[in-house]
Write a protein that holds these residues in place. Structure first.
Motif, mmCIF file in Angstrom:
data_model
loop_
_atom_site.group_PDB
_atom_site.id
_atom_site.type_symbol
_atom_site.label_atom_id
_atom_site.label_comp_id
_atom_site.label_asym_id
_atom_site.label_seq_id
_atom_site.Cartn_x
_atom_site.Cartn_y
_atom_site.Cartn_z
ATOM 1 N N PRO A 57 0.854 -1.169 -0.015
ATOM 2 C CA PRO A 57 0.038 -0.122 0.148
ATOM 3 C C PRO A 57 0.792 1.500 -0.034
ATOM 4 N N LYS A 58 0.610 2.148 -0.992
ATOM 5 C CA LYS A 58 1.382 3.494 -1.149
ATOM 6 C C LYS A 58 0.259 4.501 -1.065
ATOM 7 N N ALA A 59 1.259 5.774 -0.645
ATOM 8 C CA ALA A 59 0.455 7.156 -0.611
ATOM 9 C C ALA A 59 0.268 7.694 -2.072
ATOM 10 N N ALA A 60 -0.903 7.965 -2.562
ATOM 11 C CA ALA A 60 -1.470 8.555 -3.513
ATOM 12 C C ALA A 60 -0.999 10.054 -3.573
ATOM 13 N N VAL A 61 -0.846 10.792 -2.743
ATOM 14 C CA VAL A 61 -0.517 12.197 -2.735
ATOM 15 C C VAL A 61 0.362 12.632 -1.645
ATOM 16 N N ASP A 62 0.965 13.613 -1.550
ATOM 17 C CA ASP A 62 1.824 14.166 -0.298
ATOM 18 C C ASP A 62 0.764 14.619 0.549
ATOM 19 N N GLY A 63 1.170 14.221 1.696
ATOM 20 C CA GLY A 63 0.297 14.832 3.063
ATOM 21 C C GLY A 63 0.640 13.634 4.214
ATOM 22 N N TYR A 64 -0.321 13.212 4.999
ATOM 23 C CA TYR A 64 -0.313 12.568 6.303
ATOM 24 C C TYR A 64 -0.775 11.196 6.109
ATOM 25 N N ALA A 65 -0.160 10.144 6.733
ATOM 26 C CA ALA A 65 -0.720 8.951 6.981
ATOM 27 C C ALA A 65 -1.286 8.880 8.270
ATOM 28 N N LEU A 66 -2.331 8.347 8.479
ATOM 29 C CA LEU A 66 -3.131 8.523 9.776
ATOM 30 C C LEU A 66 -4.346 7.426 9.901
ATOM 31 N N ARG A 67 -4.853 7.363 10.999
ATOM 32 C CA ARG A 67 -5.941 6.650 11.362
ATOM 33 C C ARG A 67 -7.114 7.246 11.208
ATOM 34 N N SER A 68 -8.120 6.797 10.338
ATOM 35 C CA SER A 68 -9.256 7.437 10.187
ATOM 36 C C SER A 68 -10.320 7.586 11.059
ATOM 37 N N ASP A 69 -10.426 6.444 11.987
ATOM 38 C CA ASP A 69 -11.152 6.483 13.177
ATOM 39 C C ASP A 69 -10.756 7.583 14.485
ATOM 40 N N ASP A 70 -9.719 8.158 14.098
ATOM 41 C CA ASP A 70 -9.353 9.269 15.090
ATOM 42 C C ASP A 70 -10.297 10.483 14.694
ATOM 43 N N GLY A 71 -10.721 10.578 13.549
ATOM 44 C CA GLY A 71 -11.826 11.676 13.317
ATOM 45 C C GLY A 71 -11.091 12.783 13.149
ATOM 46 N N SER A 72 -11.682 14.157 13.554
ATOM 47 C CA SER A 72 -11.048 15.230 13.414
ATOM 48 C C SER A 72 -10.174 15.787 14.687
ATOM 49 N N ALA A 73 -9.945 14.874 15.816
ATOM 50 C CA ALA A 73 -8.964 15.103 16.662
ATOM 51 C C ALA A 73 -7.581 15.748 15.946
ATOM 52 N N PRO A 74 -6.796 16.367 16.756
ATOM 53 C CA PRO A 74 -5.253 16.672 16.537
ATOM 54 C C PRO A 74 -4.638 15.500 16.628
ATOM 55 N N ARG A 75 -3.532 15.663 15.966
ATOM 56 C CA ARG A 75 -2.728 14.069 15.814
ATOM 57 C C ARG A 75 -1.423 14.775 16.210
ATOM 58 N N GLY A 88 8.981 1.209 8.885
ATOM 59 C CA GLY A 88 9.414 0.291 10.309
ATOM 60 C C GLY A 88 8.747 1.213 11.258
ATOM 61 N N LEU A 89 7.885 1.583 11.063
ATOM 62 C CA LEU A 89 7.085 2.336 12.248
ATOM 63 C C LEU A 89 5.724 1.921 12.403
ATOM 64 N N ARG A 90 5.082 2.398 13.273
ATOM 65 C CA ARG A 90 3.529 1.980 13.509
ATOM 66 C C ARG A 90 2.839 3.392 13.864
ATOM 67 N N VAL A 91 1.837 3.755 13.451
ATOM 68 C CA VAL A 91 0.926 4.736 13.606
ATOM 69 C C VAL A 91 -0.287 4.385 14.640
#
Length: 429
Positions: A57-75, A88-91
């Motif tokens: 799985p690879k990013a289609a855009v420049d941005g941020y990889a995150l968990r969708s279930d975090d909603g709109s909360a700050p990360r 080699g890391l985990r979100v």
């Protein structure tokens, strides 16, 4: 006493059928796609995907990889992943990773948000758009799956096809051999273009035009020079083609004159399948096959006797020879496209034969419009200049009015609206 041709007149369709019946695919050879001139070659094998693309799985855009279930909360932004890196890391919940287009998705992340919909300050990410799982992620095998047919046998290689071969790691592929096409000019009156021309002579345009057409069709052109009107000289030239070529093209010497020797020689050396076509320009166009010696394991030589007039020669090549050359090298789509066009001016048909008139076709106001290139005489090579189509004009006595529709064989790219050949726009003759 007037002499009659011993060859019955065949239709255009019948002539094309007879040629197709004698086409045998040429052998195959392996080429290096990365180093050889692969463009224009025709694949002789199917090419399949042997690994998924993308392979992770690879990013289609420049941005941020995150968990969708975090909603709109700050990360909290914990790292950055670039293309070609293995993270080699985990979100974890409440975190995100800065990521570049094409970089692999870290474990734990299930979506990517484009950078323009975010705000990052002091390593704290604020998202400005709701995400769903899978957003902006290229999944494994999304572009090419394992075992997927990528390119089929018979495909002509162009920029995209060569790019696909490189993508799937096929640096070497099997392609059909290109036909070797020997081209012979005939006639005592024919001279080299850069030499002295005596009164009544003509410069040899046909051989050079035909060799250019052969190369454009993917063949390898071989010049046999000019053969004067001597039966032994022309016989020797045809036998030379038998030793060196897959196809022979002659220009001139196929009409009914006493010095027209090509037809009798082809009949002597091989089998003439037709010697006249209900077709204009190019009625005397001839097709024959000549068997090779038993010691040579090869298909017969395909011989096309083309008329001496330059327009007749090139138009006959387009209609009869070019498709044969494409078939010989395995092209799955050897024919030029046929389209329906609207006439910009009246067109006069030939009374006794279908005629392929030269035209310029352009897209105007939602229609394909066709303009004549001017006088259509068989000797007037200017009528080919700028033409990107051959109007197929059925035989008849009644002219086709401006606004009428006819079929056309496209021989080039569409012209700009209103384009003409630059030659006289006089009524076709």
């Amino acid at each position: 006493m007037q002499r009659e041709s011993p060859y019955p007149m065949v239709s255009i369709d019948e002539a094309q059928r007879l040629i197709r019946e004698h086409i045998t695919l040429l052998g195959v050879e392996e080429i290096d796609v990365l180093r050889d001139a692969a463009a224009g070659r025709v694949l002789a094998e199917d090419v399949y995907g042997v690994e998924p693309l993308p392979d992770a799985p690879k990013a289609a855009v420049d941005g941020y990889a995150l968990r969708s279930d975090d909603g709109s909360a700050p990360r909290r932004v914990i790292a950055e992943v670039t293309a070609g890196a293995m993270p080699g890391l985990r979100v974890e919940p409440g975190t995100a990773v800065r990521i570049m287009t094409g970089a692999p998705i870290p474990d734990g992340a299930d979506a990517v948000i484009a950078v323009e919909y975010t705000d990052e300050r002091d390593s704290v990410l604020i998202v400005q758009r709701t995400l769903r799982a899978g957003d902006n992620i290229h999944t494994v095998g999304q572009d090419i799956a394992v075992g997927q047919l990528v390119l089929a046998r018979g495909t002509t290689l162009g920029a995209a096809e060569i790019g696909l071969l490189a993508t799937v790691g096929r640096a070497r592929v099997m392609v059909y051999r290109r036909p070797v096409v020997a081209v012979l000019a005939t006639g005592d009156e024919v001279y080299e273009p850069d030499g002295e021309v005596f009164p009544g002579g003509v410069r040899d345009s046909n051989r050079y035009a035909l060799m250019a057409a052969v190369r454009e069709a993917g063949g390898l052109a071989l010049s046999l020079g000019i053969a004067r009107d001597d039966v032994n000289v022309q016989r020797a030239a045809i036998l030379a083609a038998l030793d060196q070529a897959d196809v022979l093209l002659t220009s001139g010497g196929v009409s009914m004159g006493t010095r027209d020797l090509i037809k009798p020689l082809l009949a002597e050396l091989g089998t003439v399948h037709f010697g006249r076509i209900a077709f204009k320009p190019g009625k005397p166009t001839t097709f024959a096959t000549i068997e090779r010696p038993a010691s040579v394991r090869s298909a017969p030589l395909l011989a096309f006797g083309l008329p001496g007039y330059p327009v007749s020669s090139l138009v006959s090549f387009e209609v009869f020879v070019r498709p044969a050359l494409r078939r010989l090298q395995g092209d799955a789509h050897p024919e030029r496209p046929h389209v329906r066009v609207t006439l910009c001016e009246p067109i006069r048909p030939s009374a006794d034969r279908p005629e392929y008139q030269r035209a310029v076709v352009s897209w105007e106001n939602g229609r394909l419009m066709a303009r004549s290139t001017g006088r259509q005489g068989s000797s007037r090579l200017l009528s080919m200049l700028g033409a990107n189509a051959l109007l197929i004009v059925p035989a008849g006595m009644t002219p086709y009015a401006a606004g009428a529709e006819l079929d056309a064989l496209m021989t080039g790219h569409l012209a700009p609206p209103g384009a003409s050949s630059g030659s006289s726009s006089a009524q076709p003759q």
